[in-house]
Write an enzyme that holds these catalytic residues in place. Structure first.
Site, PDB file in Angstrom:
ATOM      1  N   LYS A 166       0.877  -1.184   0.000  1.00 51.38           N
ATOM      2  CA  LYS A 166       0.000   0.000   0.000  1.00 51.38           C
ATOM      3  C   LYS A 166       0.911   1.230   0.000  1.00 51.38           C
ATOM      4  CE  LYS A 166      -4.238  -1.799   1.261  1.00 51.38           C
ATOM      5  NZ  LYS A 166      -4.579  -1.893   2.686  1.00 51.38           N
ATOM      6  N   HIS A 169       1.982   6.671   2.923  1.00 47.81           N
ATOM      7  CA  HIS A 169       1.368   7.990   2.817  1.00 47.81           C
ATOM      8  C   HIS A 169       1.930   8.984   3.828  1.00 47.81           C
ATOM      9  CE1 HIS A 169      -1.034   6.922   6.243  1.00 47.81           C
ATOM     10  NE2 HIS A 169      -1.560   5.878   5.604  1.00 47.81           N
ATOM     11  N   HIS A 172       2.432   8.094   7.384  1.00 49.98           N
ATOM     12  CA  HIS A 172       3.614   7.288   7.689  1.00 49.98           C
ATOM     13  C   HIS A 172       4.863   8.160   7.707  1.00 49.98           C
ATOM     14  CE1 HIS A 172       0.920   4.099   5.768  1.00 49.98           C
ATOM     15  NE2 HIS A 172       0.978   3.802   7.050  1.00 49.98           N
TER      16      HIS A 172
HETATM   17  N1  ARG Z   1      -0.228   0.160   9.709  1.00 52.44           N
HETATM   18  C1  ARG Z   1      -1.112   1.122  10.298  1.00 52.44           C
HETATM   19  C2  ARG Z   1      -1.588   2.107   9.242  1.00 52.44           C
HETATM   20  O1  ARG Z   1      -0.933   2.307   8.272  1.00 52.44           O
HETATM   21  C3  ARG Z   1      -0.470   1.896  11.408  1.00 52.44           C
HETATM   22  C4  ARG Z   1      -0.119   1.065  12.600  1.00 52.44           C
HETATM   23  C5  ARG Z   1      -0.093   1.873  13.857  1.00 52.44           C
HETATM   24  N2  ARG Z   1       0.292   1.112  14.991  1.00 52.44           N
HETATM   25  C6  ARG Z   1      -0.514   0.303  15.694  1.00 52.44           C
HETATM   26  N3  ARG Z   1      -0.003  -0.373  16.684  1.00 52.44           N
HETATM   27  N4  ARG Z   1      -1.785   0.200  15.414  1.00 52.44           N
HETATM   28  O2  ARG Z   1      -2.630   2.715   9.403  1.00 52.44           O
END
Ligand code: ARG
Length: 643
Positions: A166, A169, A172
């Site tokens: 993905k 973005h 991130h």
């Molecule tokens: N991978 C998730 C996203 O892109 C963010 C993860 C954040 N951390 C967690 N422990 N939920 O939205």
């Protein structure tokens, strides 16, 4: 590093027979602590308050025009006296001090100005000797301040956490920048820091991806650019899945219409059945089921995608000076942990059944928290379920004293639910150690080719832009050893500084022209300031011992004194940043410092000055470069010496 003996001998020359030091102050690390203890001890007899009680009421100022330190008299809570009267009493009875001018009063505030010479003698050598650690304080992270042998506290900083296949973005990007900074910060404060990346790497979409790869994948492209290629594959296969979905909807309508009209719909029914049995969605479901069941082949394919993506991510993170200790991810959360959590939730009556699914009704704690699903009807876990399991696993493995989740404010509810559920499960000791550090959105982030998808593309574009800017000065450009690397670092600084300008929670506009400008408070400007300082030092190099024996009494100009006062503040700025956890706290300080520097050069020339004066000014500049560099590295930037 500086020692108490050195400080003692410096202070003797000014008539003090020992280093003023109250508990929880660090004179060898933070020169201002000496002043705090000194001031508190002098005020104590005037107001009959214990010096230890006075100490924390002495605070730094927003501008050196208001003094180096100040004390709001109200904080002393003297009975029967108005704060302003207290302030006046303290100022008028404050004894003659070798370190501090006579205090000034403004309303209830008492302002303290440090005498220039002792300050220079305390600060400049301290910066030179402490070097890269000047400003940091390893004591802050001790489990027990009075017993260092108990070791440091442990913190997990979870940040960046992109999703495989993905886009990477803006959320991130911000998580990466802020999380990298927070990790450095805690490390500087002596905590044991575990940098963790929690990848989005599990769920049916990885079945979709694997199916897509069979259709559109190219081994060559995968190796060349795994992140980009997997994304392309995902987009293509998702488009087909979407088409099939639309087709199914249409077929269903057709069948219903035919049936109402009493006609046969067998052709449409057959077609529908075929999609249901063989379409992408079903193939992906089956594939993901194989992954869940531990099928070696299915897991092997998925693991390869994951590993190749991680290898690629590591390279990009390295450009941002970030190294992870752990690449965890949703896929790594064990079923046992989630089962264990499910059992606790059930036993504690935290969860309940609802139409075959399992939910947690959090509205009894707060309406805003709503109801959260923790198990789907088909028995599969969710993002939230995996986070619950992950938190418990991490606690078992690391016994952290604190864990920070650096995640966009769009996920405020998710994290609030997570923390509340774990708390309700009776695991308060874990939940209360967890903190969500959130942040606002980046608006309009795009590359020159279109909307931004990947961090690499953004960094490449900004780097290219900086390269163009560098080329516009041909003479200078010719002297840069590795222009591509330099442009890359400048570009990264541009992106990072723009991101860190303003409070975390604010949204901001991604503005390529503004961030790459050398005017205003930008990353390139900060780099320029560092490189300019380095170039002055290069032209008139003086060995370290000569700097240490410089005659600092020659630093008499207002500009020089102002710079020394700024350098003195850096350890306090660091300390304050541990409280705000905001990169802007550091950045504001660094820009104030670069502004003082740029207005100083004309007044404090090195080349052409008499030898002793030259050495004294060099010592000041070397110290300033050290502090500027320390601040930049804390933010995650790579200070440049030349470009
Ligand atoms: N991978 C998730 C996203 O892109 C963010 C993860 C954040 N951390 C967690 N422990 N939920 O939205």
């Amino acid at each position: 590093a500086t020692s108490v003996e050195e400080l003692t001998s410096t202070l003797k020359n000014f008539g003090l027979d020992s280093v003023p030091q109250l508990p929880n102050t660090y004179p060898t690390l933070n020169p201002i602590d000496i002043y705090r203890s000194h001031i508190a001890s002098l005020i104590s007899p005037i107001v009959s308050v214990d010096a230890k009680t006075i100490l924390p009421t002495i605070s730094w100022t927003n501008s050196l025009d208001n003094g180096d330190l100040m004390l709001p008299a109200a904080a002393l809570r003297i009975k029967g006296m108005k704060p302003q009267e207290t302030a006046e009493k303290i100022a008028s009875q404050f004894p003659e001090s070798p370190l501090i001018e006579k205090p000034l009063v403004a309303g209830q505030f008492i302002r303290f100005f440090f005498k220039a010479l002792p300050l220079s003698k305390l600060v400049v050598p301290s910066v030179l000797k402490n070097g890269a650690t000047y400003g940091l304080n390893q004591n802050l992270g001790l489990k027990d301040a009075s017993d260092p042998s108990k070791g440091p506290k442990k913190i997990i900083v979870e940040f960046s956490s992109p999703n495989i296949a993905k886009p990477f973005h803006a959320g991130h990007l911000r998580s990466t920048i802020i999380g990298g900074f927070l990790s450095n910060l805690y490390q500087g404060a002596g905590w044991e820091v575990i940098r963790m990346n929690y990848l989005g790497d599990w769920g049916k979409q990885y079945g979709v991806l694997a199916v897509g790869f069979e259709k559109f994948g190219s081994e060559e492209k995968l190796l060349e650019n795994p992140i980009g290629h997997l994304y392309d594959v995902y987009v293509k296969v998702s488009a087909i899945a979407h088409e099939e979905g639309e087709k199914m909807k249409a077929l269903k309508e057709k069948i219903t219409a035919a049936k109402t009209a009493g006609e046969s719909a067998s052709e449409a029914e057959a077609e529908l059945q075929k999609i249901q049995d063989e379409g992408i969605d079903e193939q992906a479901r089956k594939y993901f089921k194989r992954m869940v069941d531990g099928d070696d082949h299915a897991l092997g394919v998925w693991r390869r995608f994951r590993d190749l993506s991680i290898t690629k991510y590591k390279q990009t993170y390295a450009r941002l000076n970030i190294n992870y200790d752990e690449y965890s991810g949703e896929s790594q959360v064990k079923d046992e942990s989630m089962d264990k959590a499910a059992k606790i939730m059930e036993d504690q009556k935290v969860s309940e059944n609802s139409d075959g699914a399992v939910i947690v009704d959090l509205t009894k704690y707060s309406k805003k928290l709503g109801k959260a699903i923790v198990k789907k009807k088909d028995g599969t876990s969710l993002y939230l379920t995996r986070d619950i399991g992950a938190m418990m696993e991490r606690y078992d493995k690391f016994h952290f004293d604190k864990m920070i989740y650096v995640v966009a404010s769009q996920q405020d509810l998710h994290l609030a639910q997570l923390f509340k559920i774990v708390d309700a499960m009776g695991l308060k000791e874990i939940a209360e150690k967890c903190v969500h550090i959130n942040f606002g959105m980046v608006l309009g982030m795009s590359t020159r080719k279109g909307t931004a998808k990947f961090l690499d593309d953004i960094l490449r574009d900004v780097g290219d832009k900086m390269h163009e800017v560098m080329r516009s000065n041909e003479d200078k450009y010719a002297q840069v050893e590795d222009p591509t690397r330099t442009a890359d670092i400048l570009g990264i600084s541009a992106v990072m500084v723009q991101d860190m300008t303003g409070k975390r929670i604010n949204n901001y506009h991604f503005d390529m022209d503004r961030m790459t400008s050398f005017e205003g408070d930008t990353g390139p400007y900060l780099q320029y300031a560092h490189a300019r300082l380095t170039s002055i030092l290069r032209k008139a190099s003086v060995p370290q011992d000569a700097l240490l024996s410089a005659d600092l009494s020659l630093l008499t100009e207002t500009h020089a004194i102002h710079l020394v006062r700024m350098l003195a503040q850096w350890p306090d700025v660091f300390f304050n940043t541990m409280r705000t956890l905001e990169p802007i706290t550091v950045l504001t300080y660094l820009f104030r410092m670069t502004h003082s520097l740029s207005s100083s050069y004309d007044h404090l020339q090195v080349v052409g000055s008499e030898e002793n004066l030259k050495v004294a000014r060099m010592a000041l500049y070397v110290a300033a470069r050290q502090v500027l560099g320390n601040g930049m590295r804390l933010l995650g930037l790579t200070p440049l010496d030349r470009w």
